[in-house]
Design a protein around this motif. Structure first.
Motif, PDB file in Angstrom:
ATOM      1  N   GLN A  78       6.117  -3.362 -12.637  1.00 49.00           N
ATOM      2  CA  GLN A  78       5.910  -1.839 -12.234  1.00 49.00           C
ATOM      3  C   GLN A  78       4.408  -1.454 -12.832  1.00 49.00           C
ATOM      4  O   GLN A  78       3.901  -1.792 -13.616  1.00 49.00           O
ATOM      5  CB  GLN A  78       6.835  -1.145 -13.561  1.00 49.00           C
ATOM      6  CG  GLN A  78       7.061   0.054 -13.433  1.00 49.00           C
ATOM      7  CD  GLN A  78       8.188   0.726 -14.263  1.00 49.00           C
ATOM      8  OE1 GLN A  78       9.196   0.083 -14.127  1.00 49.00           O
ATOM      9  NE2 GLN A  78       7.956   1.826 -15.163  1.00 49.00           N
ATOM     10  N   ALA A  79       4.053  -0.505 -11.779  1.00 56.17           N
ATOM     11  CA  ALA A  79       2.755   0.158 -11.744  1.00 56.17           C
ATOM     12  C   ALA A  79       2.837   1.485 -11.596  1.00 56.17           C
ATOM     13  O   ALA A  79       3.519   1.790 -10.795  1.00 56.17           O
ATOM     14  CB  ALA A  79       1.658  -0.853 -10.838  1.00 56.17           C
ATOM     15  N   THR A  80       1.974   2.253 -12.642  1.00 53.03           N
ATOM     16  CA  THR A  80       1.861   3.626 -12.216  1.00 53.03           C
ATOM     17  C   THR A  80       0.322   3.952 -12.032  1.00 53.03           C
ATOM     18  O   THR A  80      -0.298   3.413 -12.779  1.00 53.03           O
ATOM     19  CB  THR A  80       2.501   4.342 -13.519  1.00 53.03           C
ATOM     20  OG1 THR A  80       3.958   3.951 -13.852  1.00 53.03           O
ATOM     21  CG2 THR A  80       2.406   5.865 -13.742  1.00 53.03           C
ATOM     22  N   SER A  81       0.354   4.975 -10.947  1.00 50.91           N
ATOM     23  CA  SER A  81      -0.926   5.391 -10.803  1.00 50.91           C
ATOM     24  C   SER A  81      -0.693   6.716 -10.349  1.00 50.91           C
ATOM     25  O   SER A  81      -0.085   7.104  -9.340  1.00 50.91           O
ATOM     26  CB  SER A  81      -1.498   4.582  -9.701  1.00 50.91           C
ATOM     27  OG  SER A  81      -2.835   4.982  -9.412  1.00 50.91           O
ATOM     28  N   TYR A 132      -0.855  -2.253  -4.603  1.00 52.03           N
ATOM     29  CA  TYR A 132      -0.052  -2.917  -5.646  1.00 52.03           C
ATOM     30  C   TYR A 132       0.061  -4.323  -5.122  1.00 52.03           C
ATOM     31  O   TYR A 132       0.417  -4.748  -4.031  1.00 52.03           O
ATOM     32  CB  TYR A 132       1.299  -2.442  -5.677  1.00 52.03           C
ATOM     33  CG  TYR A 132       1.340  -0.729  -6.201  1.00 52.03           C
ATOM     34  CD1 TYR A 132       1.131  -0.522  -7.398  1.00 52.03           C
ATOM     35  CD2 TYR A 132       1.163   0.318  -5.345  1.00 52.03           C
ATOM     36  CE1 TYR A 132       0.996   0.877  -7.807  1.00 52.03           C
ATOM     37  CE2 TYR A 132       1.147   1.348  -5.710  1.00 52.03           C
ATOM     38  CZ  TYR A 132       0.932   1.822  -7.057  1.00 52.03           C
ATOM     39  OH  TYR A 132       1.139   3.237  -7.102  1.00 52.03           O
ATOM     40  N   GLN A 133      -0.270  -5.311  -6.289  1.00 44.07           N
ATOM     41  CA  GLN A 133       0.124  -6.681  -6.046  1.00 44.07           C
ATOM     42  C   GLN A 133       1.807  -6.770  -6.079  1.00 44.07           C
ATOM     43  O   GLN A 133       2.390  -6.138  -6.559  1.00 44.07           O
ATOM     44  CB  GLN A 133      -0.435  -7.663  -7.063  1.00 44.07           C
ATOM     45  CG  GLN A 133      -2.120  -7.188  -7.033  1.00 44.07           C
ATOM     46  CD  GLN A 133      -2.658  -7.901  -6.086  1.00 44.07           C
ATOM     47  OE1 GLN A 133      -2.421  -8.640  -5.412  1.00 44.07           O
ATOM     48  NE2 GLN A 133      -3.579  -6.935  -5.599  1.00 44.07           N
ATOM     49  N   GLU A 137      -2.842   3.706  -2.710  1.00 43.08           N
ATOM     50  CA  GLU A 137      -3.173   2.770  -3.840  1.00 43.08           C
ATOM     51  C   GLU A 137      -2.526   1.345  -3.350  1.00 43.08           C
ATOM     52  O   GLU A 137      -1.566   1.305  -2.510  1.00 43.08           O
ATOM     53  CB  GLU A 137      -2.286   3.220  -5.171  1.00 43.08           C
ATOM     54  CG  GLU A 137      -2.798   4.495  -5.806  1.00 43.08           C
ATOM     55  CD  GLU A 137      -4.205   4.456  -6.258  1.00 43.08           C
ATOM     56  OE1 GLU A 137      -4.369   3.308  -6.952  1.00 43.08           O
ATOM     57  OE2 GLU A 137      -4.930   5.595  -6.460  1.00 43.08           O
ATOM     58  N   ARG A 140       0.842  -1.153   0.069  1.00 44.81           N
ATOM     59  CA  ARG A 140       0.045  -0.052  -0.060  1.00 44.81           C
ATOM     60  C   ARG A 140       0.881   1.054   0.006  1.00 44.81           C
ATOM     61  O   ARG A 140       1.745   1.478   0.729  1.00 44.81           O
ATOM     62  CB  ARG A 140      -0.959  -0.116   0.990  1.00 44.81           C
ATOM     63  CG  ARG A 140      -1.888   1.227   1.109  1.00 44.81           C
ATOM     64  CD  ARG A 140      -2.879   1.131   2.320  1.00 44.81           C
ATOM     65  NE  ARG A 140      -3.388  -0.036   2.572  1.00 44.81           N
ATOM     66  CZ  ARG A 140      -4.651  -0.386   1.904  1.00 44.81           C
ATOM     67  NH1 ARG A 140      -5.227   0.494   1.122  1.00 44.81           N
ATOM     68  NH2 ARG A 140      -5.340  -1.424   2.159  1.00 44.81           N
ATOM     69  N   THR A 173       5.145   6.025  -9.651  1.00 40.41           N
ATOM     70  CA  THR A 173       5.332   4.723 -10.072  1.00 40.41           C
ATOM     71  C   THR A 173       6.306   3.858  -9.061  1.00 40.41           C
ATOM     72  O   THR A 173       6.954   4.237  -8.366  1.00 40.41           O
ATOM     73  CB  THR A 173       6.301   4.804 -11.310  1.00 40.41           C
ATOM     74  OG1 THR A 173       5.559   5.426 -12.253  1.00 40.41           O
ATOM     75  CG2 THR A 173       6.751   3.405 -11.831  1.00 40.41           C
TER      76      THR A 173
END
Length: 110
Positions: free
Chosen positions: A38-41, A31-32, A29, A9, A45
């Protein structure tokens, strides 16, 4: 270690005081946990660089980090990592201002 029962989190809290009023903004946000993902929100990132046993090595990027990002590690023993925490204040009398900005990564059970 099987990380299927856990999430990362990312929480950001920003508050600003100017001219007698506060502006507060916060969000989080989820994230798994997948190695090399890589994840962007919201402009931030998170990259999971490596999972080494019970250590999760990440790099965080946003508008305030250096080009190479901010490195951090979370684990079951140390589930909370402060990626950035800034505080500034100044002025005098009616021109007082204050800004706080923090980003925290937390390892949590689903």
């Amino acid at each position: 270690m099987n990380w299927n029962g856990y999430i990362l989190r990312l929480t950001r809290e920003t508050s600003e005081y100017q001219s007698g009023s506060w502006y507060n903004h916060s969000w989080n946000e989820v994230y798994q946990i997948v190695e090399y993902a890589q994840a962007t929100s919201r402009g931030e990132t998170i990259r999971i660089d490596n999972i080494d046993g019970d250590l999760i090595h990440i790099t965080f990027f946003d508008e305030k980090t250096p080009k190479f990002g901010v490195y951090g590690v979370v684990s079951l023993q140390e589930p909370r990592y402060v990626l950035r925490s800034e505080h500034a204040q100044g002025g005098s009398n009616e021109f007082v201002w204050e800004r706080n900005d923090s980003v925290v990564l937390t390892l949590e059970k689903k």
